[in-house]
Every structure is written in C-alpha cells, then in structure tokens.
Design a protein around this motif. Structure first.
Motif, PDB file in Angstrom:
ATOM      1  N   ARG A 159       0.581  10.140  -4.188  1.00 45.97           N
ATOM      2  CA  ARG A 159       0.383   9.285  -5.367  1.00 45.97           C
ATOM      3  C   ARG A 159       0.577  10.093  -6.645  1.00 45.97           C
ATOM      4  NH1 ARG A 159       0.248   4.183  -6.753  1.00 45.97           N
ATOM      5  NH2 ARG A 159      -0.781   3.684  -4.819  1.00 45.97           N
ATOM      6  N   ALA A 160      -0.006  11.284  -6.713  1.00 48.80           N
ATOM      7  CA  ALA A 160       0.123  12.123  -7.912  1.00 48.80           C
ATOM      8  C   ALA A 160       1.586  12.510  -8.151  1.00 48.80           C
ATOM      9  CB  ALA A 160      -0.748  13.374  -7.784  1.00 48.80           C
ATOM     10  N   PHE A 161       2.289  12.848  -7.079  1.00 54.21           N
ATOM     11  CA  PHE A 161       3.701  13.218  -7.211  1.00 54.21           C
ATOM     12  C   PHE A 161       4.522  12.048  -7.730  1.00 54.21           C
ATOM     13  CE2 PHE A 161       7.984  13.396  -5.302  1.00 54.21           C
ATOM     14  CZ  PHE A 161       8.465  14.523  -5.970  1.00 54.21           C
ATOM     15  N   LEU A 162       4.375  10.881  -7.117  1.00 51.91           N
ATOM     16  CA  LEU A 162       5.156   9.717  -7.521  1.00 51.91           C
ATOM     17  C   LEU A 162       4.808   9.231  -8.928  1.00 51.91           C
ATOM     18  CD1 LEU A 162       5.236   7.734  -4.156  1.00 51.91           C
ATOM     19  CD2 LEU A 162       7.079   9.089  -5.180  1.00 51.91           C
ATOM     20  N   THR A 190       0.826  -1.208   0.000  1.00 56.36           N
ATOM     21  CA  THR A 190       0.000   0.000   0.000  1.00 56.36           C
ATOM     22  C   THR A 190       0.858   1.256   0.000  1.00 56.36           C
ATOM     23  OG1 THR A 190      -1.764   1.140   1.184  1.00 56.36           O
ATOM     24  CG2 THR A 190      -0.169  -0.007   2.516  1.00 56.36           C
ATOM     25  N   LEU A 191       0.257   2.355  -0.413  1.00 54.35           N
ATOM     26  CA  LEU A 191       0.937   3.648  -0.405  1.00 54.35           C
ATOM     27  C   LEU A 191       0.105   4.662   0.375  1.00 54.35           C
ATOM     28  CD1 LEU A 191       2.423   4.825  -3.839  1.00 54.35           C
ATOM     29  CD2 LEU A 191       3.406   5.080  -1.587  1.00 54.35           C
ATOM     30  N   VAL A 192      -0.474   4.244   1.476  1.00 53.76           N
ATOM     31  CA  VAL A 192      -1.301   5.156   2.264  1.00 53.76           C
ATOM     32  C   VAL A 192      -0.441   5.835   3.327  1.00 53.76           C
ATOM     33  CG1 VAL A 192      -3.466   3.950   1.836  1.00 53.76           C
ATOM     34  CG2 VAL A 192      -2.097   3.322   3.805  1.00 53.76           C
ATOM     35  N   PRO A 193      -0.746   7.102   3.652  1.00 54.51           N
ATOM     36  CA  PRO A 193       0.116   7.864   4.553  1.00 54.51           C
ATOM     37  C   PRO A 193      -0.039   7.561   6.035  1.00 54.51           C
ATOM     38  CG  PRO A 193      -1.666   9.251   3.762  1.00 54.51           C
ATOM     39  CD  PRO A 193      -1.783   7.932   3.050  1.00 54.51           C
ATOM     40  N   VAL A 194      -1.152   6.940   6.455  1.00 54.12           N
ATOM     41  CA  VAL A 194      -1.344   6.632   7.878  1.00 54.12           C
ATOM     42  C   VAL A 194      -1.868   5.209   8.027  1.00 54.12           C
ATOM     43  CG1 VAL A 194      -1.691   9.006   8.691  1.00 54.12           C
ATOM     44  CG2 VAL A 194      -3.638   7.720   7.847  1.00 54.12           C
ATOM     45  N   SER A 195      -1.587   4.600   9.156  1.00 51.82           N
ATOM     46  CA  SER A 195      -1.919   3.189   9.353  1.00 51.82           C
ATOM     47  C   SER A 195      -3.420   2.907   9.449  1.00 51.82           C
ATOM     48  CB  SER A 195      -1.216   2.665  10.602  1.00 51.82           C
ATOM     49  OG  SER A 195      -1.653   3.364  11.738  1.00 51.82           O
ATOM     50  N   CYS A 196      -4.218   3.907   9.794  1.00 43.87           N
ATOM     51  CA  CYS A 196      -5.650   3.659   9.954  1.00 43.87           C
ATOM     52  C   CYS A 196      -6.429   3.798   8.646  1.00 43.87           C
ATOM     53  CB  CYS A 196      -6.246   4.597  11.006  1.00 43.87           C
ATOM     54  SG  CYS A 196      -6.169   6.338  10.545  1.00 43.87           S
ATOM     55  N   MET A 197      -5.725   3.990   7.552  1.00 41.76           N
ATOM     56  CA  MET A 197      -6.373   4.185   6.261  1.00 41.76           C
ATOM     57  C   MET A 197      -6.298   2.898   5.440  1.00 41.76           C
ATOM     58  SD  MET A 197      -5.403   7.389   3.910  1.00 41.76           S
ATOM     59  CE  MET A 197      -6.622   8.234   3.006  1.00 41.76           C
ATOM     60  N   GLN A 198      -7.409   2.535   4.818  1.00 41.98           N
ATOM     61  CA  GLN A 198      -7.443   1.363   3.949  1.00 41.98           C
ATOM     62  C   GLN A 198      -6.768   1.689   2.619  1.00 41.98           C
ATOM     63  OE1 GLN A 198      -8.575  -1.405   5.081  1.00 41.98           O
ATOM     64  NE2 GLN A 198      -9.864  -0.801   6.786  1.00 41.98           N
ATOM     65  N   GLU A 199      -6.421   0.648   1.851  1.00 43.24           N
ATOM     66  CA  GLU A 199      -5.780   0.856   0.551  1.00 43.24           C
ATOM     67  C   GLU A 199      -6.646   1.671  -0.403  1.00 43.24           C
ATOM     68  OE1 GLU A 199      -3.658  -2.279  -1.492  1.00 43.24           O
ATOM     69  OE2 GLU A 199      -3.604  -3.412   0.382  1.00 43.24           O
ATOM     70  N   ASP A 200      -7.962   1.538  -0.290  1.00 36.73           N
ATOM     71  CA  ASP A 200      -8.868   2.283  -1.178  1.00 36.73           C
ATOM     72  C   ASP A 200      -9.085   3.726  -0.730  1.00 36.73           C
ATOM     73  OD1 ASP A 200     -10.535   2.076   1.029  1.00 36.73           O
ATOM     74  OD2 ASP A 200     -12.124   0.978  -0.013  1.00 36.73           O
ATOM     75  N   VAL A 206      -7.777  15.050   5.665  1.00 39.37           N
ATOM     76  CA  VAL A 206      -6.384  15.494   5.583  1.00 39.37           C
ATOM     77  C   VAL A 206      -5.516  14.352   5.079  1.00 39.37           C
ATOM     78  CG1 VAL A 206      -4.374  16.231   6.926  1.00 39.37           C
ATOM     79  CG2 VAL A 206      -6.618  17.210   7.411  1.00 39.37           C
ATOM     80  N   TRP A 207      -5.670  13.157   5.677  1.00 39.74           N
ATOM     81  CA  TRP A 207      -4.845  12.007   5.305  1.00 39.74           C
ATOM     82  C   TRP A 207      -5.171  11.519   3.898  1.00 39.74           C
ATOM     83  CZ3 TRP A 207      -1.729  13.472   8.450  1.00 39.74           C
ATOM     84  CH2 TRP A 207      -1.983  13.642   9.803  1.00 39.74           C
ATOM     85  N   GLN A 208      -6.437  11.573   3.550  1.00 43.29           N
ATOM     86  CA  GLN A 208      -6.843  11.160   2.203  1.00 43.29           C
ATOM     87  C   GLN A 208      -6.234  12.112   1.165  1.00 43.29           C
ATOM     88  OE1 GLN A 208     -11.076  11.116   1.436  1.00 43.29           O
ATOM     89  NE2 GLN A 208     -10.808   9.539  -0.124  1.00 43.29           N
ATOM     90  N   GLY A 209      -6.289  13.407   1.440  1.00 44.92           N
ATOM     91  CA  GLY A 209      -5.701  14.390   0.533  1.00 44.92           C
ATOM     92  C   GLY A 209      -4.200  14.222   0.414  1.00 44.92           C
ATOM     93  N   LEU A 210      -3.532  13.947   1.550  1.00 43.27           N
ATOM     94  CA  LEU A 210      -2.096  13.716   1.529  1.00 43.27           C
ATOM     95  C   LEU A 210      -1.759  12.493   0.676  1.00 43.27           C
ATOM     96  CD1 LEU A 210       0.797  14.315   2.476  1.00 43.27           C
ATOM     97  CD2 LEU A 210       0.284  12.955   4.538  1.00 43.27           C
TER      98      LEU A 210
END
Length: 144
Positions: A119-122, A86-96, A110-114
């Motif tokens: 993802r857009a940057f990479l 996964t490439l999610v920024p915080v542990s409480c966030m699902q892959e989707d 905030v975390w979803q936007g981050l």
C-alpha cells in the motif's frame, strides 16, 4: 502476489489517457485501440473510475473522459482501489488487515506487514510519475 487484470488494465488505461489526451476528452474506444484492451471491459472499469472520481465523463460531440483531478494528485493505489475490492496480499486477510482465520495465524504479522508495504509503495507513485516514465521510454515530450 499478483494484481488482478482489472487493476493492471485500469492503471494502463489511466496512463494512456494522461499521455495521449493533452487534457482533451478521450474516448474509451481510442484507449481500447491504443492499449489492446477490450472495449467492453474498459467501459466497466471507467464506470468504477468515474465513481471513484479518478476520471470525469464529458458528453456530446468530442466527448469522452478526462482526469478527475491533476495527475500529480492521483496515486496508483487510488486507481486500484476504484476498480478492486481489496488490496490485501493473502486470501485469509480481511480488508481492514485483520485475520479471517478462527484463530489468528502465526504468520499474520508477515502478511499484514507485506500489505502495508505494498500500500505504501503504490501510494508513493502518482499518475504523473507513470506518465513521465512512459514519455521517457517512448521518447515523447508532453507540453504542460
């Protein structure tokens, strides 16, 4: 936020492969020696990179690995996705991108936007871009 060692090593190995192979197969042993990354660890990463169609294996004498497609068509996020779960920024966030908490937390947006920005940057950076940067830093000219 910090990317895992898997992600960092996979990107480094791919830049090394593209920078030093001149389109010919390159062994994991050579990449390991150049990058100072454990051979065993790289072997595990290259299995995943091959499954992700980032690289192709070439068997026989003079065998090794080559890019699965042109470097301009390989984005950094694709390399990371091949070796990471996964490439999610915080542990409480699902892959989707959804919240794993029982009640959606108030900071979820905030975390979803981050995550979307990361993802857009990479995905905006290709292996060709990274290789070009490495060539400039090392003073290397690659003939295509």
């Amino acid at each position: 936020m910090r990317l895992s060692t898997k992600a960092q090593y996979a990107v480094r190995a791919m830049v090394s492969l593209n920078l030093n192979s001149d389109g010919a197969p390159m062994t994991i042993k050579d990449i390991s020696a150049r990058e100072g990354i454990s051979l065993t660890y790289l072997e595990q990463l290259f299995v995943k990179l091959r499954r992700g169609k980032i690289v192709k294996s070439v068997r026989g004498p003079g065998g090794g690995y080559v890019l699965g497609r042109p470097a301009a068509q390989i984005q950094v996020d694709q390399i990371i996705d091949s070796v990471e779960e996964t490439l999610v920024p915080v542990s409480c966030m699902q892959e989707d991108g959804s919240c794993a908490c029982t009640d959606q937390c108030i900071t979820h947006t905030v975390w979803q936007g981050l995550g979307e920005k990361i993802r857009a940057f990479l995905s905006s950076i290709t292996l060709e871009d990274l290789t070009r940067d490495a060539q400039e830093r090392l003073g290397v000219r690659k003939v295509n």
